[in-house]
Motif scaffolding. Structure first.
Motif, mmCIF file in Angstrom:
data_model
loop_
_atom_site.group_PDB
_atom_site.id
_atom_site.type_symbol
_atom_site.label_atom_id
_atom_site.label_comp_id
_atom_site.label_asym_id
_atom_site.label_seq_id
_atom_site.Cartn_x
_atom_site.Cartn_y
_atom_site.Cartn_z
ATOM 1 N N TYR A 423 0.812 -1.222 0.000
ATOM 2 C CA TYR A 423 0.000 0.000 0.000
ATOM 3 C C TYR A 423 0.843 1.269 0.000
ATOM 4 C CZ TYR A 423 0.900 -0.017 5.080
ATOM 5 O OH TYR A 423 1.492 -0.030 6.309
ATOM 6 N N ILE A 424 2.145 1.146 -0.216
ATOM 7 C CA ILE A 424 3.016 2.311 -0.069
ATOM 8 C C ILE A 424 2.737 3.383 -1.113
ATOM 9 C CG2 ILE A 424 4.909 1.413 -1.512
ATOM 10 C CD1 ILE A 424 6.812 2.551 0.693
ATOM 11 N N ASN A 425 2.247 2.977 -2.302
ATOM 12 C CA ASN A 425 2.022 3.962 -3.374
ATOM 13 C C ASN A 425 0.635 4.582 -3.348
ATOM 14 O OD1 ASN A 425 4.591 3.705 -4.551
ATOM 15 N ND2 ASN A 425 3.970 1.824 -5.610
ATOM 16 N N ASP A 426 -0.284 3.993 -2.606
ATOM 17 C CA ASP A 426 -1.644 4.533 -2.477
ATOM 18 C C ASP A 426 -2.375 4.719 -3.802
ATOM 19 O OD1 ASP A 426 -1.900 4.684 0.269
ATOM 20 O OD2 ASP A 426 -1.002 6.678 0.399
ATOM 21 N N ARG A 427 -2.022 3.948 -4.810
ATOM 22 C CA ARG A 427 -2.706 4.092 -6.096
ATOM 23 C C ARG A 427 -4.031 3.335 -6.080
ATOM 24 N NH1 ARG A 427 0.100 6.197 -10.253
ATOM 25 N NH2 ARG A 427 -1.233 5.170 -11.776
ATOM 26 N N PRO A 428 -5.040 3.863 -6.762
ATOM 27 C CA PRO A 428 -6.325 3.159 -6.810
ATOM 28 C C PRO A 428 -6.184 1.791 -7.469
ATOM 29 C CG PRO A 428 -6.559 5.420 -7.596
ATOM 30 C CD PRO A 428 -5.096 5.153 -7.482
ATOM 31 N N VAL A 429 -6.807 0.802 -6.876
ATOM 32 C CA VAL A 429 -6.807 -0.533 -7.478
ATOM 33 C C VAL A 429 -8.189 -0.891 -8.007
ATOM 34 C CG1 VAL A 429 -4.900 -1.365 -6.082
ATOM 35 C CG2 VAL A 429 -7.221 -1.625 -5.227
ATOM 36 N N LYS A 430 -9.198 -0.144 -7.598
ATOM 37 C CA LYS A 430 -10.566 -0.372 -8.053
ATOM 38 C C LYS A 430 -10.979 0.828 -8.908
ATOM 39 C CE LYS A 430 -13.538 -1.418 -4.913
ATOM 40 N NZ LYS A 430 -14.248 -2.519 -5.595
ATOM 41 N N ARG A 431 -11.086 0.616 -10.184
ATOM 42 C CA ARG A 431 -11.437 1.722 -11.079
ATOM 43 C C ARG A 431 -12.801 1.473 -11.718
ATOM 44 N NH1 ARG A 431 -7.103 5.120 -12.229
ATOM 45 N NH2 ARG A 431 -5.061 4.325 -11.569
ATOM 46 N N VAL A 432 -13.533 2.554 -11.906
ATOM 47 C CA VAL A 432 -14.854 2.486 -12.522
ATOM 48 C C VAL A 432 -14.725 2.844 -14.002
ATOM 49 C CG1 VAL A 432 -17.133 3.565 -12.606
ATOM 50 C CG2 VAL A 432 -16.068 3.039 -10.402
ATOM 51 N N PRO A 433 -15.178 1.967 -14.912
ATOM 52 C CA PRO A 433 -15.117 2.303 -16.337
ATOM 53 C C PRO A 433 -16.073 3.456 -16.658
ATOM 54 C CG PRO A 433 -15.722 -0.021 -15.997
ATOM 55 C CD PRO A 433 -15.715 0.641 -14.663
ATOM 56 N N PHE A 483 -7.485 10.547 -23.285
ATOM 57 C CA PHE A 483 -8.514 10.257 -22.278
ATOM 58 C C PHE A 483 -8.246 8.954 -21.520
ATOM 59 C CE2 PHE A 483 -10.650 13.628 -24.477
ATOM 60 C CZ PHE A 483 -11.343 14.267 -23.466
ATOM 61 N N ASP A 484 -7.239 8.220 -21.964
ATOM 62 C CA ASP A 484 -6.830 7.037 -21.216
ATOM 63 C C ASP A 484 -5.857 7.390 -20.096
ATOM 64 O OD1 ASP A 484 -7.008 4.261 -20.780
ATOM 65 O OD2 ASP A 484 -5.101 3.930 -21.783
ATOM 66 N N ARG A 485 -5.444 8.638 -20.043
ATOM 67 C CA ARG A 485 -4.506 9.079 -19.006
ATOM 68 C C ARG A 485 -5.281 9.479 -17.736
ATOM 69 N NH1 ARG A 485 -0.344 12.974 -22.482
ATOM 70 N NH2 ARG A 485 0.565 11.304 -23.769
ATOM 71 N N LEU A 486 -5.870 8.482 -17.105
ATOM 72 C CA LEU A 486 -6.719 8.772 -15.956
ATOM 73 C C LEU A 486 -5.971 8.669 -14.624
ATOM 74 C CD1 LEU A 486 -9.921 7.083 -17.339
ATOM 75 C CD2 LEU A 486 -9.560 9.514 -16.949
ATOM 76 N N GLY A 487 -4.697 8.270 -14.715
ATOM 77 C CA GLY A 487 -3.767 8.390 -13.600
ATOM 78 C C GLY A 487 -4.329 8.030 -12.250
ATOM 79 N N ASP A 488 -4.354 9.018 -11.347
ATOM 80 C CA ASP A 488 -4.780 8.787 -9.969
ATOM 81 C C ASP A 488 -6.284 8.982 -9.773
ATOM 82 O OD1 ASP A 488 -2.224 8.186 -9.169
ATOM 83 O OD2 ASP A 488 -1.727 10.252 -8.656
ATOM 84 N N THR A 489 -7.021 9.104 -10.849
ATOM 85 C CA THR A 489 -8.473 9.218 -10.710
ATOM 86 C C THR A 489 -9.047 7.837 -10.392
ATOM 87 O OG1 THR A 489 -9.133 8.689 -12.983
ATOM 88 C CG2 THR A 489 -8.398 10.953 -12.533
ATOM 89 N N ALA A 518 -13.807 17.277 -16.630
ATOM 90 C CA ALA A 518 -14.956 16.380 -16.755
ATOM 91 C C ALA A 518 -14.911 15.273 -15.702
ATOM 92 C CB ALA A 518 -15.005 15.774 -18.153
ATOM 93 N N THR A 519 -13.735 14.694 -15.481
ATOM 94 C CA THR A 519 -13.656 13.619 -14.488
ATOM 95 C C THR A 519 -13.845 14.156 -13.078
ATOM 96 O OG1 THR A 519 -11.223 13.800 -14.518
ATOM 97 C CG2 THR A 519 -12.235 12.096 -15.909
ATOM 98 N N GLU A 520 -13.380 15.385 -12.820
ATOM 99 C CA GLU A 520 -13.617 15.966 -11.502
ATOM 100 C C GLU A 520 -15.101 16.255 -11.313
ATOM 101 O OE1 GLU A 520 -13.374 17.540 -7.725
ATOM 102 O OE2 GLU A 520 -12.038 16.202 -8.850
ATOM 103 N N SER A 521 -15.757 16.701 -12.362
ATOM 104 C CA SER A 521 -17.204 16.930 -12.293
ATOM 105 C C SER A 521 -17.940 15.620 -12.014
ATOM 106 C CB SER A 521 -17.701 17.542 -13.599
ATOM 107 O OG SER A 521 -19.107 17.615 -13.633
ATOM 108 N N LEU A 522 -17.506 14.545 -12.675
ATOM 109 C CA LEU A 522 -18.119 13.235 -12.452
ATOM 110 C C LEU A 522 -17.852 12.762 -11.027
ATOM 111 C CD1 LEU A 522 -19.562 10.678 -13.394
ATOM 112 C CD2 LEU A 522 -17.363 9.856 -14.288
#
Length: 838
Positions: A423-433, A483-489, A518-522
């Motif tokens: 868990y050291i990187n805290d990156r999301p592992v569960k992403r919503v398409p 739009f595939d660059r969703l990084g830490d979202t 748009a992703t922040e709005s979502l």
């Protein structure tokens, strides 16, 4: 509407398509570990009103950060409010609820029935989960909770897989089941041991873990030699990873890991394990852990693993009684001593079992004796399964380590480090398409819409104007790349729709900016919102609760008897004030009919007590009360309330202490549901009891003024476990019919053990609790009914006992003097117990 309206009439439980994995978090490290290792939801506590007072917990002002962290990883956050709430604390809990609703907490986990009512008025859409502290064990109780507005029931840990299947078939409510972690020996919400012995209530998150202490078994007045078994009430830990598929098929909606007092390594390992088990069940694959995975799981925390009660009651397996704490894994036995250390023969030829830096302890096989241990300094293998294990000079008395003792590895720094890396990187592992649509026309603006499967939508717009490209027209591949660059979202790119004229020119910087907007709005649209319904909900509810007595008669006594001989002694007693009613709480409910006949002959109204616990298929324990035709029923669970108000409409229903009435909202709710009166919670001290009575009708209450506190109420049967070789009531030979048992603690106090018709044990306090010194103040509050509960009192002791309380209630004797007299009468004395301020 009756609770039974909420019971299904189907025969097959619904299999849950995507059950939830719910992990614990007692601090930030554990929260991060849960999110990174696949938890769907995390439960955590704030400083007050949570059942893990000793956990680090989180400050209320951390809620915005916590929920942002979790929701950015598509993980839900549940706040535990799973304690009883006292009357004077209700304004404080309202403040908490405002913070919880404002910060988008996904649900609250609640024990107190009155709190459920308050939440539904204050914030009607805030989801509420009934805590296991609510002691929900059968369909009627769960249906009652659903009628109040509960959205999920956390089931008691004492239920078997078959009983869970019956529940999910019967009730129209999602259920949550514990699948891993520590097991309380007592039913959650029904343990009064810490309160009785130290004024630290488990119903207030302050459990002192008296179940993890050693006890000597006294059988028929004599100590019983149990060898190396001393921790008679300390269950092994629950591990049900191999039952996940069956539990999923049984309709369980959420799998819960216990452990808000555990560290992040434990949370990482358990979450990884159950994530894999659930994923396998959902995919229809077999699940099996490797030998190393099982070791790692046990190493993070284990008192030994069992399926708990999920495979049914097994009194020979639940409690091994040899040690009460986590020891990690057994790696071998001591086979010799050397000049530099000890020689160990390992359980198998695996050199990863132990290494330099690991912590070990040596099992002396002697309960309560301090065990030697330390950190391995050096290890030299002398064979495929043997090694010389050395420690830092003078760090360990090697002469104290006997040959043949078991070596336990208690700590593995390398494993801890590996789990921390998860868990050291805290990156999301569960992403919503998300579906992305990019649209526009020549000379107009460029619009981006992002949408999730639930219909939430985020939008962004660039005013443009859109122009025809001179060199590098926008292509679908370029859009996909940007739009595939969703990084830490918390999102991943699913579908992409391009609704643009050909040959348009759009700077990449514009596309990046639109994606972020748009992703922040979502993300904001996906945040739960719980509007406040009635800001003055507490005041509104309180305004409907009567606070004045309507009765004009003087004080009255009720008495609870546990044997027919005690009943006859009560019927023959002639105290200075009338005995209004006698209750019977017999182990053999078949004698209730005879008890009613005795009372009717004496002209005394009689009430019969229900069991404290009813499980699926146990309505047969409720029926003997019907045929006995009592004047009243002493209600000890929600099933009894629903059952008897339908089946015995003419009988008075009296709520007992086990309903956990600690505030006026809960009291009012239960009175409205059909109770004539009730016994306040035993968790209340004098000031808390007074606050409850002042804010409601004193006629509602029947405080217990003399009793041996029922400390542990448990499915675990010490008679079957240690006086038989049987698994349960079918093959134990019923030693409870032939023997009387006490459990003696380290200071010599002997706690009597009783058995009920359901073969459940209750461990009672050895010392009686008396409220004699408070009776005058209780009378001044308007209280008029007072209960005396008998335990093992002989018939000749009962009349004098009742006379003492009658004299105080009529002003003929001072309460302080009565308390002293009772101490003299009772071999073990009496205590002020829970009423005394601490």
């Amino acid at each position: 509407m009756e609770a039974s309206t909420y019971i299904n009439r189907v025969t097959t439980p619904p299999r849950i398509a995507n059950p939830e994995l719910l992990a614990p978090a007692g601090d930030w490290e554990a929260l991060r570990a849960a999110a990174a290792n696949g938890a769907d939801a995390v439960y955590f506590g704030l400083p007050r009103f949570n059942a893990r007072h000793r956990a680090t917990n989180f400050a209320a002002d951390e809620l915005p950060r916590i929920m942002a962290f979790l929701h950015d990883r598509n993980v839900k956050g549940f706040v535990t409010l799973n304690t009883l709430i006292f009357s004077d604390e209700l304004p404080d809990i309202v403040d908490y609820l405002h913070e919880i609703a404002a910060n988008g907490v996904d649900a609250v986990i609640v024990q107190d029935l009155g709190l459920v009512r308050l939440i539904k008025k204050l914030s009607p859409t805030l989801p509420i989960h009934a805590s296991t502290q609510m002691t929900l064990t059968e369909p009627r109780g769960i249906a009652f909770a659903r009628k109040l507005g509960i959205d999920r029931a956390v089931l008691a840990r004492e239920l078997s897989l078959e009983e869970i299947r019956k529940l999910t078939t019967a009730v129209k409510l999602p259920v949550e089941v514990f699948v891993h972690g520590a097991l309380c020996v007592a039913y959650s919400g029904q343990c009064l041991t810490s309160e009785a012995l130290g004024g630290r209530s488990a119903n207030r998150g302050q459990c002192a873990q008296a179940c993890r202490l050693p006890y000597e078994m006294i059988v028929d007045g004599k100590p019983r030699d149990l060898g190396d078994k001393a921790y008679l009430l300390s269950p092994q830990d629950l591990a049900a990873h191999d039952l996940i598929d069956e539990l999923t098929a049984a309709g369980v909606a959420s799998f819960k890991i216990e452990g808000r007092l555990k560290n992040s390594s434990y949370v990482s390992a358990t979450t990884q394990t159950y994530r894999a088990a659930i994923d396998a069940a959902v995919a229809g694959r077999d699940f099996a852990m490797s030998k190393q995975e099982k070791r790692d799981l046990a190493q993070t925390f284990s008192r030994g693993f069992t399926p708990g009660f999920l495979e049914g009651v097994d009194h020979q397996k639940l409690v091994h009684a040899r040690f009460p704490k986590s020891r990690g894994i057994a790696v071998g036995k001591v086979v010799g001593n050397t000049r530099r250390g000890i020689r160990v023969e390992f359980t198998e030829a695996d050199r990863t079992l132990l290494k330099a830096g690991d912590g070990v302890v040596f099992d002396l096989g002697k309960p309560e004796e301090k065990e030697p241990g330390g950190r391995v300094w050096e290890l030299e293998w002398t064979g495929s399964r043997t090694a010389e294990v050395m420690f830092e000079q003078d760090s360990l008395d090697l002469t104290a380590i006997p040959l043949g003792c078991t070596v336990w590895k208690t700590d593995d720094p390398a494993l801890r480090k590996r789990l921390e890396q998860s868990y050291i990187n805290d990156r999301p592992v569960k992403r919503v398409p998300i579906a992305v649509t990019v649209s526009g026309t020549l000379g107009g603006p460029l619009r981006v819409q992002v949408k999730d499967a639930e219909g939430h939508e985020g939008n962004a717009e660039w005013p443009g104007p859109l122009e025809t490209a001179r060199k590098h027209p926008l292509t679908r591949d370029t859009l996909f790349e940007q739009f595939d660059r969703l990084g830490d979202t918390p999102f991943s790119l699913g579908a992409l729709t391009m609704d643009l004229p050909g040959g348009m020119m759009v700077p990449r910087s514009v596309l990046n900016d639109l994606r972020r907007q748009a992703t922040e709005s979502l993300r904001q649209q996906r945040e739960p919102h719980y509007p406040i319904g009635e800001a003055d909900a507490l005041e509104q509810i309180r305004s409907t609760i009567p606070t004045r007595s309507t009765e004009t008669s003087g004080p009255r006594i009720t008495v609870l008897a546990r044997t027919l001989e005690q009943l006859d002694a009560v019927l023959a007693a002639k105290p200075l004030i009338p005995i209004e009613m006698v209750y019977c709480d017999f182990e053999d409910v078949r004698r209730y009919r005879e008890a009613v006949q005795h009372a009717r002959t004496a002209g005394m109204p009689i009430g019969l007590a229900t069991l404290r616990i009813i499980k699926p298929g146990e309505e047969g324990f409720l029926r003997p009360l019907l045929t006995a035709e009592p004047d009243a029923v002493l209600i000890r669970n929600l099933a009894g309330l629903d059952y008897y108000r339908q089946e015995l409409p003419k009988a008075q229903l009296i709520g007992d202490f086990s309903l956990n009435v600690a505030n006026e909202i809960t009291a009012d709710l239960l009175i409205r549901e059909g109770l004539a009166r009730l016994a306040p919670s035993y968790d209340l001290n004098w000031e808390q009891l007074a606050a409850l009575v002042r804010r409601s009708n004193p006629d509602w209450y029947e405080p217990v003024i003399h009793q041996h506190m029922p400390m542990f109420h448990m499915e675990h049967c010490v008679f079957a476990a240690f006086l038989s070789t049987g698994k349960d009531h079918r093959d134990c030979g019923r030693p409870c019919d032939r023997h009387r048992i006490e459990l003696r603690d380290r200071v010599g106090s002997g706690f009597p053990v009783g058995v009920d018709a359901g073969c459940r044990n209750t461990v009672f306090n050895s010392v009686a609790q008396s409220a004699a010194e408070y009776l005058e103040q209780m009378r001044n509050l308007g209280l008029s009914r007072f209960r005396v509960e008998l335990l093992r009192e002989r018939p000749e002791e009962i009349g004098p006992l009742l006379d003492h309380y009658a004299r105080v209630l009529t002003g003929r004797e001072d309460g302080r003097q009565t308390w002293k007299n009772l101490r003299a009468m009772n071999q073990l004395g009496v205590t002020r117990g829970t009423l005394q301020m601490v």
